[in-house]
Design a protein around this motif. Sequence first.
Motif, PDB file in Angstrom:
ATOM      1  N   SER A 180     -25.436 -26.525 -14.552  1.00 37.24           N
ATOM      2  CA  SER A 180     -25.859 -26.972 -13.240  1.00 37.24           C
ATOM      3  C   SER A 180     -26.952 -26.039 -12.731  1.00 37.24           C
ATOM      4  O   SER A 180     -26.799 -24.823 -12.766  1.00 37.24           O
ATOM      5  CB  SER A 180     -24.698 -26.964 -12.250  1.00 37.24           C
ATOM      6  OG  SER A 180     -25.123 -27.398 -10.994  1.00 37.24           O
ATOM      7  N   ASN A 201     -22.403 -27.852  -0.890  1.00 41.94           N
ATOM      8  CA  ASN A 201     -22.175 -27.792  -2.327  1.00 41.94           C
ATOM      9  C   ASN A 201     -20.743 -27.350  -2.604  1.00 41.94           C
ATOM     10  O   ASN A 201     -19.978 -27.070  -1.690  1.00 41.94           O
ATOM     11  CB  ASN A 201     -23.152 -26.795  -2.965  1.00 41.94           C
ATOM     12  CG  ASN A 201     -24.578 -27.224  -2.778  1.00 41.94           C
ATOM     13  OD1 ASN A 201     -24.937 -28.341  -3.123  1.00 41.94           O
ATOM     14  ND2 ASN A 201     -25.395 -26.368  -2.206  1.00 41.94           N
ATOM     15  N   THR A 252     -20.187 -24.608  -3.903  1.00 41.50           N
ATOM     16  CA  THR A 252     -20.243 -23.156  -3.788  1.00 41.50           C
ATOM     17  C   THR A 252     -20.603 -22.762  -2.359  1.00 41.50           C
ATOM     18  O   THR A 252     -21.257 -23.531  -1.647  1.00 41.50           O
ATOM     19  CB  THR A 252     -21.294 -22.559  -4.740  1.00 41.50           C
ATOM     20  OG1 THR A 252     -22.557 -23.177  -4.479  1.00 41.50           O
ATOM     21  CG2 THR A 252     -20.914 -22.788  -6.191  1.00 41.50           C
ATOM     22  N   LEU A 292     -23.611 -25.400  -7.604  1.00 41.79           N
ATOM     23  CA  LEU A 292     -22.768 -26.461  -8.162  1.00 41.79           C
ATOM     24  C   LEU A 292     -22.616 -27.545  -7.121  1.00 41.79           C
ATOM     25  O   LEU A 292     -22.111 -27.286  -6.033  1.00 41.79           O
ATOM     26  CB  LEU A 292     -21.384 -25.922  -8.550  1.00 41.79           C
ATOM     27  CG  LEU A 292     -21.345 -24.930  -9.692  1.00 41.79           C
ATOM     28  CD1 LEU A 292     -19.936 -24.391  -9.862  1.00 41.79           C
ATOM     29  CD2 LEU A 292     -21.825 -25.567 -10.974  1.00 41.79           C
ATOM     30  N   ALA A 339     -18.529 -31.232  -9.589  1.00 42.65           N
ATOM     31  CA  ALA A 339     -17.121 -30.832  -9.597  1.00 42.65           C
ATOM     32  C   ALA A 339     -16.210 -32.060  -9.622  1.00 42.65           C
ATOM     33  O   ALA A 339     -15.232 -32.112 -10.381  1.00 42.65           O
ATOM     34  CB  ALA A 339     -16.819 -29.955  -8.386  1.00 42.65           C
TER      35      ALA A 339
END
Length: 152
Positions: free
Chosen positions: A33, A49, A51, A124, A129
């Motif tokens: 990614s 995101n 993250t 990410l 995910a």
Amino acid sequence: MCRMNPVTRTPGATGEYSIGKQIFRHHELAPPSGQFTSNYIRYTHNEFNATEYMIAWTTNRVASEGTKMGGNFYLSDFGLLIEASQNSLVVWKPSEYHGTTLTNINPMDTDPPGFNQSGCSIALSKRLAKSWEIYLQRVLTEEEVANAFENT
């Protein structure tokens, strides 16, 4: 889904990687990614995101008129402008409003004289995910996951 390992292409693959002198063995490898950019500009925005932080690394910058050429990163919530330079790294929370200043080049010119800026960004997406979670449940095939990313 392929992992970040050129040797194996199996889901859930484990492998070895290192950060500096620290070696990690038999750990699950991450799916790829990230984004690579050239002369990137974007209006003020925020994003959510998988993250908490994002990383942007400017690997190359050639600007005949220095920072006057634009393409600088800013965090509008803080009124902070980070002047672009070669081999610079910025870390921020993508949920906070950010963007880049316009470049002083013709946007139709694919190879503008006197200016070139490139780099990579690591984050990410929630989509990655979620797709990975569905793939592990065997609801989607590897091909279906790949097609979902290509068509967005």
